[in-house]
Design a protein around this motif. Structure first.
Motif, PDB file in Angstrom:
ATOM      1  N   ARG A  30       0.840  -1.206   0.000  1.00 58.72           N
ATOM      2  CA  ARG A  30       0.000   0.000   0.000  1.00 58.72           C
ATOM      3  C   ARG A  30       0.874   1.253   0.000  1.00 58.72           C
ATOM      4  N   ALA A  31       1.939   1.242   0.783  1.00 57.92           N
ATOM      5  CA  ALA A  31       2.838   2.403   0.817  1.00 57.92           C
ATOM      6  C   ALA A  31       3.474   2.614  -0.551  1.00 57.92           C
ATOM      7  N   ASN A  32       3.869   1.531  -1.204  1.00 57.53           N
ATOM      8  CA  ASN A  32       4.458   1.650  -2.542  1.00 57.53           C
ATOM      9  C   ASN A  32       3.464   2.218  -3.546  1.00 57.53           C
ATOM     10  N   GLN A  33       2.196   1.870  -3.423  1.00 56.41           N
ATOM     11  CA  GLN A  33       1.177   2.414  -4.314  1.00 56.41           C
ATOM     12  C   GLN A  33       1.081   3.927  -4.162  1.00 56.41           C
ATOM     13  N   VAL A  34       1.134   4.410  -2.927  1.00 62.93           N
ATOM     14  CA  VAL A  34       1.081   5.854  -2.690  1.00 62.93           C
ATOM     15  C   VAL A  34       2.321   6.522  -3.275  1.00 62.93           C
ATOM     16  N   ILE A  35       3.486   5.941  -3.022  1.00 66.76           N
ATOM     17  CA  ILE A  35       4.729   6.516  -3.541  1.00 66.76           C
ATOM     18  C   ILE A  35       4.695   6.581  -5.061  1.00 66.76           C
ATOM     19  N   ASP A  36       4.270   5.483  -5.706  1.00 64.34           N
ATOM     20  CA  ASP A  36       4.193   5.445  -7.166  1.00 64.34           C
ATOM     21  C   ASP A  36       3.233   6.498  -7.702  1.00 64.34           C
ATOM     22  N   ALA A  37       2.083   6.657  -7.056  1.00 64.76           N
ATOM     23  CA  ALA A  37       1.098   7.632  -7.519  1.00 64.76           C
ATOM     24  C   ALA A  37       1.612   9.059  -7.365  1.00 64.76           C
ATOM     25  N   VAL A  38       2.272   9.341  -6.245  1.00 68.97           N
ATOM     26  CA  VAL A  38       2.829  10.681  -6.027  1.00 68.97           C
ATOM     27  C   VAL A  38       3.929  10.960  -7.049  1.00 68.97           C
ATOM     28  N   MET A  39       4.772   9.965  -7.296  1.00 66.63           N
ATOM     29  CA  MET A  39       5.841  10.143  -8.280  1.00 66.63           C
ATOM     30  C   MET A  39       5.272  10.342  -9.688  1.00 66.63           C
ATOM     31  N   ALA A  40       4.072   9.828  -9.937  1.00 69.60           N
ATOM     32  CA  ALA A  40       3.433   9.997 -11.244  1.00 69.60           C
ATOM     33  C   ALA A  40       2.692  11.332 -11.338  1.00 69.60           C
ATOM     34  N   GLY A  41       2.724  12.120 -10.259  1.00 72.39           N
ATOM     35  CA  GLY A  41       2.134  13.446 -10.301  1.00 72.39           C
ATOM     36  C   GLY A  41       0.780  13.578  -9.623  1.00 72.39           C
ATOM     37  N   GLU A  42       0.278  12.521  -9.027  1.00 71.26           N
ATOM     38  CA  GLU A  42      -1.014  12.615  -8.339  1.00 71.26           C
ATOM     39  C   GLU A  42      -0.804  13.346  -7.009  1.00 71.26           C
ATOM     40  N   PRO A  43      -1.716  14.251  -6.653  1.00 74.70           N
ATOM     41  CA  PRO A  43      -1.577  14.961  -5.379  1.00 74.70           C
ATOM     42  C   PRO A  43      -1.586  13.986  -4.190  1.00 74.70           C
ATOM     43  N   LEU A  44      -0.735  14.236  -3.238  1.00 73.28           N
ATOM     44  CA  LEU A  44      -0.615  13.379  -2.065  1.00 73.28           C
ATOM     45  C   LEU A  44      -1.961  13.206  -1.358  1.00 73.28           C
ATOM     46  N   GLU A  45      -2.755  14.271  -1.303  1.00 68.14           N
ATOM     47  CA  GLU A  45      -4.049  14.201  -0.622  1.00 68.14           C
ATOM     48  C   GLU A  45      -4.946  13.134  -1.258  1.00 68.14           C
ATOM     49  N   ASN A  46      -4.939  13.047  -2.584  1.00 68.12           N
ATOM     50  CA  ASN A  46      -5.748  12.041  -3.274  1.00 68.12           C
ATOM     51  C   ASN A  46      -5.263  10.633  -2.929  1.00 68.12           C
ATOM     52  N   CYS A  47      -3.957  10.464  -2.901  1.00 61.83           N
ATOM     53  CA  CYS A  47      -3.390   9.152  -2.589  1.00 61.83           C
ATOM     54  C   CYS A  47      -3.733   8.740  -1.164  1.00 61.83           C
TER      55      CYS A  47
END
Length: 114
Positions: free
Chosen positions: A63-80
């Motif tokens: 789950r933590a890796n999913q958040v990191i990947d999404a943030v690195m792809a430009g998704e706002p941290l709040e959404n993740c």
């Protein structure tokens, strides 16, 4: 008022073993394995505790890796982070409809750890 009964010391030590594995503390893991072996806790029980603890670690890391990947792809941290939290129905925001809590199969509630 009467005092509630205490948990069996072996159960408390199994919980401590699980926590030590979850936080990756080799010295505490070894200590708890030694204590539990001295209490003549079966190898099967120890293997179950270790397997459950490892599953918690793996799911949490995933789950933590999913958040990191999404943030690195430009998704706002709040959404993740919002996807990582539980909504009022107890799900983790899974959009596929087939997953239960933390991506575990909805038909296997005993495997849910959050």
């Amino acid at each position: 008022m009467s005092e509630s009964p205490s948990l069996n010391p072996a159960i408390l030590e199994m919980v401590s073993l699980g926590a030590a594995i979850a936080v990756r503390c080799p010295s505490k893991t070894q200590e708890m394995l030694t204590r539990l072996t001295e209490r003549v806790v079966s190898d099967n029980q120890l293997q179950e505790v270790v397997a459950a603890s490892r599953q918690v670690v793996e799911e949490t890391q995933s789950r933590a890796n999913q958040v990191i990947d999404a943030v690195m792809a430009g998704e706002p941290l709040e959404n993740c982070m919002q996807r990582m939290t539980h909504d009022s129905r107890g799900s983790c925001g899974s959009s596929d409809g087939d997953s239960g809590c933390c991506g575990t199969p909805a038909d296997k509630p005993t495997q849910r750890f959050c």
